[in-house]
Every structure is written in C-alpha cells, then in structure tokens.
Design a protein around this motif. Sequence first.
Motif, PDB file in Angstrom:
ATOM      1  N   SER A 124       1.043  -1.250  -0.381  1.00 54.16           N
ATOM      2  CA  SER A 124       0.029   0.050   0.014  1.00 54.16           C
ATOM      3  C   SER A 124       1.076   1.140   0.236  1.00 54.16           C
ATOM      4  O   SER A 124       0.553   2.651  -0.800  1.00 54.16           O
ATOM      5  N   GLY A 125       2.010   1.255  -0.222  1.00 55.53           N
ATOM      6  CA  GLY A 125       3.132   1.897   0.469  1.00 55.53           C
ATOM      7  C   GLY A 125       3.159   2.433   1.827  1.00 55.53           C
ATOM      8  O   GLY A 125       4.238   3.565   2.496  1.00 55.53           O
ATOM      9  N   THR A 176       5.782  -1.056   3.371  1.00 59.16           N
ATOM     10  CA  THR A 176       6.571  -0.553   3.021  1.00 59.16           C
ATOM     11  C   THR A 176       7.866  -1.960   3.745  1.00 59.16           C
ATOM     12  O   THR A 176       9.048  -2.755   3.217  1.00 59.16           O
ATOM     13  N   VAL A 177       7.926  -1.928   5.254  1.00 60.61           N
ATOM     14  CA  VAL A 177       9.181  -2.741   6.203  1.00 60.61           C
ATOM     15  C   VAL A 177       9.045  -4.083   5.734  1.00 60.61           C
ATOM     16  O   VAL A 177      10.451  -4.474   5.426  1.00 60.61           O
ATOM     17  N   LEU A 178       7.768  -4.729   5.344  1.00 63.02           N
ATOM     18  CA  LEU A 178       8.312  -6.127   4.831  1.00 63.02           C
ATOM     19  C   LEU A 178       8.260  -6.111   3.341  1.00 63.02           C
ATOM     20  O   LEU A 178       9.488  -7.100   3.502  1.00 63.02           O
ATOM     21  N   SER A 212       7.804   3.699  -7.502  1.00 66.00           N
ATOM     22  CA  SER A 212       9.447   4.592  -7.483  1.00 66.00           C
ATOM     23  C   SER A 212       9.972   3.242  -5.784  1.00 66.00           C
ATOM     24  O   SER A 212      11.120   3.244  -6.243  1.00 66.00           O
ATOM     25  N   VAL A 213       8.708   3.123  -5.106  1.00 67.12           N
ATOM     26  CA  VAL A 213      10.271   2.246  -4.114  1.00 67.12           C
ATOM     27  C   VAL A 213      10.441   1.022  -4.670  1.00 67.12           C
ATOM     28  O   VAL A 213      11.545  -0.016  -4.434  1.00 67.12           O
ATOM     29  N   HIS A 236      16.619   1.600   8.843  1.00 65.93           N
ATOM     30  CA  HIS A 236      16.935   1.949   7.718  1.00 65.93           C
ATOM     31  C   HIS A 236      16.449   3.433   6.446  1.00 65.93           C
ATOM     32  O   HIS A 236      16.753   2.881   4.871  1.00 65.93           O
ATOM     33  N   GLN A 237      16.384   3.808   7.342  1.00 64.16           N
ATOM     34  CA  GLN A 237      15.410   5.450   6.384  1.00 64.16           C
ATOM     35  C   GLN A 237      14.425   5.299   5.438  1.00 64.16           C
ATOM     36  O   GLN A 237      15.285   5.597   4.683  1.00 64.16           O
ATOM     37  N   LEU A 238      13.884   4.329   6.353  1.00 64.42           N
ATOM     38  CA  LEU A 238      12.466   3.812   4.621  1.00 64.42           C
ATOM     39  C   LEU A 238      11.736   5.213   4.811  1.00 64.42           C
ATOM     40  O   LEU A 238      11.489   5.837   5.581  1.00 64.42           O
ATOM     41  N   ASN A 239      11.479   5.850   3.586  1.00 59.67           N
ATOM     42  CA  ASN A 239      10.212   6.595   3.293  1.00 59.67           C
ATOM     43  C   ASN A 239       8.492   5.343   2.461  1.00 59.67           C
ATOM     44  O   ASN A 239       8.518   4.886   2.361  1.00 59.67           O
ATOM     45  N   TRP A 240       7.322   6.837   3.539  1.00 57.27           N
ATOM     46  CA  TRP A 240       6.164   5.716   3.689  1.00 57.27           C
ATOM     47  C   TRP A 240       5.146   6.551   3.210  1.00 57.27           C
ATOM     48  O   TRP A 240       5.356   7.863   4.193  1.00 57.27           O
TER      49      TRP A 240
END
Length: 432
Positions: free
Chosen positions: A27-28, A33-35, A73-74, A176-180
């Motif tokens: 879903s973003g 995103t973590v999964l 993009s992710v 991990h500096q993820l964006n969501w």
Amino acid sequence: MQHRIVPQVIEQLKPWQRAPAWCVAFSGGLDSTVLLHILATQIPPSSRPALRAVYIHHGLQQAAEDWPAHCQSVCEQLGVALSVIKIKVAQQASVEQAARNARYTAYAEHLQPEELLLMAQHQDDQAETLLFRLLRGSGITGLQAIPRQRALGQAHLLRPLLGIARQELEDYAQQHQLNWVEDPSNAEEYFDRNFLRRQIIPLLKQRWPATLSVLQRATEHMREAQQLLNDLAQLDLQQAQLAAPISWLPLAGLQLDKIAKLSDKRQKNLLRYWLADKTPAIETQHWAGWYDLRDAKADAQPVWRLQQGALVRYQQQLYWLPESWLASVETVQLEITKPGRYVLPGNGVLEVQGELPVLIHIRYRQGGEQMQLPTRGRRDLKRLLQEQNIPQFLRQRIPLAYMQQQLIAVANCSSLQGAKAKQFQLYWYPPP
C-alpha cells in the motif's frame, strides 16, 4: 546490523520456500513498506521464490491519487515488479467493509495458483481487531481476530508480521531510512477502529504494558476453543449428514430428526460449521429463523433466508439452496427431434438418449398435470412426484417431456415414463 524482527519474519516464511512466487500486498504505508524491504534486501534472491508486489487502487480519496507513483518508485529502488489494480468499491453503509471485500476479491483474481500473498498486519492490528469485535458482541469465531494464514482463492495468504508490534516496524524503518505514505483517514477518530487505535489502546498500554501480547494470546486461546467446537461439529455432522436419497441432486443436505436430538447450542454449532462455506456468519438475531424452520408443522414448507441462499425443509430433510436456486426459472419451450445435450437457461442441462418419436416438447410443471402410466392408468403428477420423494423446490424445475400435448416422461424418473417414451431417456443435470 540485522534488526531483531528480520529473523522472526524469515522463520514465518520457511514453510513457503517452494511457493511459485511471493507477492506483497503493498500500500506504500509503513507496515507494507517494511515487509517489502525485508523480503527484498534481507533475504537473498537465491534463498526465496520470485518476489513481486501488487497495489490495489480504490480511488476513494484524492490523497491516494499519488500513491501508485510512490509505490512504483519504491519498487524500482528495490528491484521488485509492481502491479497496480484499480477497483470499484460498492456503495453501502460501511465503506471500509466494502473496500475490504473488493480488495480481497481483486487479490484472489490476480494471484496465480499456489502463489503466496504476504500482508503486513501486525500485533497492534490484531489487538485493535479483537477489541473491535469484542465490543460488537462477536462469538468465538470472530474473537479469533486476524488469522495468521488462510487460503485465498487458488492461492495462499500469510501475515508474517502478526506477532510484531508497530513500534518495532517504526524502529526498522528509521534504521533503514525508509519513506512511506500516511493515509489521512487514519487520523479520523469518527471511525471506530481509529478511535480504538488512537485513544483506547494507548491507554491500555499505559496501565498494562503487555497489552498487545496478552490480547494476541487471547486470540490464540479462542482459536483453540474454536478447533474444539469444530471437532464436535464434525462428530455431529457425521450423524446428521443426509445420505442423498436423490443421487443426481447436487445439493448439500442434513437430517432434521438427527439434529433435533441435539441441544440448541450443539444445533447452532453444527449449523455454523456446516454453513461456514455457504453464507457469511449468522447474526444473533437471525437464529429465530432456524427455530421457525425446525419447529414448523410437518406439512409446512418453511424457508430460512440467509445471505447468498436459504435453508429449506422437505419432510425430515434439510437442503441448502444457493441464491441462484431461489429465483424462478425461465419458462422453457424446447422442441427436440434428436438425442443430445440441451442447455436449460438457469436450470442446468438436459441430456436426451435413445430413439425419439418425431418430436417431443420440453416444459416445466405449471400445476394440474396428469400422466398416463401403463400399469396404473391416469395419475396426478403432483402425487407421482410425492411418491418419488422429489422435494417441493425441485418440482417446478424438473423437465417434463410432452408429445402432442400429452405428458409422456419425467426427467430422472425411470418409473414415470408413458408407453410412448419407452425408447428414450431424459437425464437432467441440475445447476451446481
């Protein structure tokens, strides 16, 4: 340094190493995103099946219009293929429920046989669901909350984060500096689930820090209790299963006299189990329909209407009729001059074998029909069908053969053939 949740996810996935592919419901948001990041970066491609993602676009809010591009993009950064599926959500009282139903339908249609769909619900979601259903008065089935795994169409569904708290996912994302993306509707406390998530659960955690793990343990207890109830239902079903008196009738049935010997609670447990794959869970107020059907007079024709069908009674036999069986069949006027298979609109298939007279007509019963039998003379068709133990709901559907306005044969009833019908046979295959 590997985050502590990674081994937990890997352990959950060990039984699924031979799946054709792993597909992430993406879903973003933070959870998915973590999964996706764990699967794409923490497990070597050589140690897992092919990985892909799917995004379901509901189109319910303006903010969501940019989310497919974010998800794309992710996925490009992680080297994961993404499918975007647009769906239409039915207009009904609960938009959340309608969206959920449409989403799971889309997943089931999109997935390949034996593929594994991975969803990112976590421990906080489990606690929220349990409290929500408890406040609705759900029974043991509902209080199992979110299942860790289940079938989904021809594929399978697994939730590997269900034992992990949301805070752990946030820690991983920050490491991990993820964006969501953030769904703005999650802040609307008008919705019951949001109110529980934002107001009630934080208060519970302040007083009882182990709230999430304790509530998850409660769902596991409920699952064990449900298994015991299922075991009991299976034993009762073995006694009550209808040994089909009509071999060609593709309908599930039970023996009412065997069910009636059970206590009310065991009757309801058996029916819940037997109807589980036929109709959604039965609400408390709807059980009055069961008692009306069970206790009706012997000559009555009671019907217990439920979602997607109805339970009907004929003598001491109970049958489940799917929704398609409850609609009236179209009038049929078939003219048949040769053997073969003939489609009956909304009513299965008729197969004609043997040698036909010049022409026969196929019709359905209207009432008042009579039939001339070689050894019995002229008889009412209604009485003949009763003698054949044909349930009432079948009598308007069973094909009848006429020649020159005279009823000469009834499909699937070899003893109901006139002198002019001895050279051919009618086999009716009702709709499944």
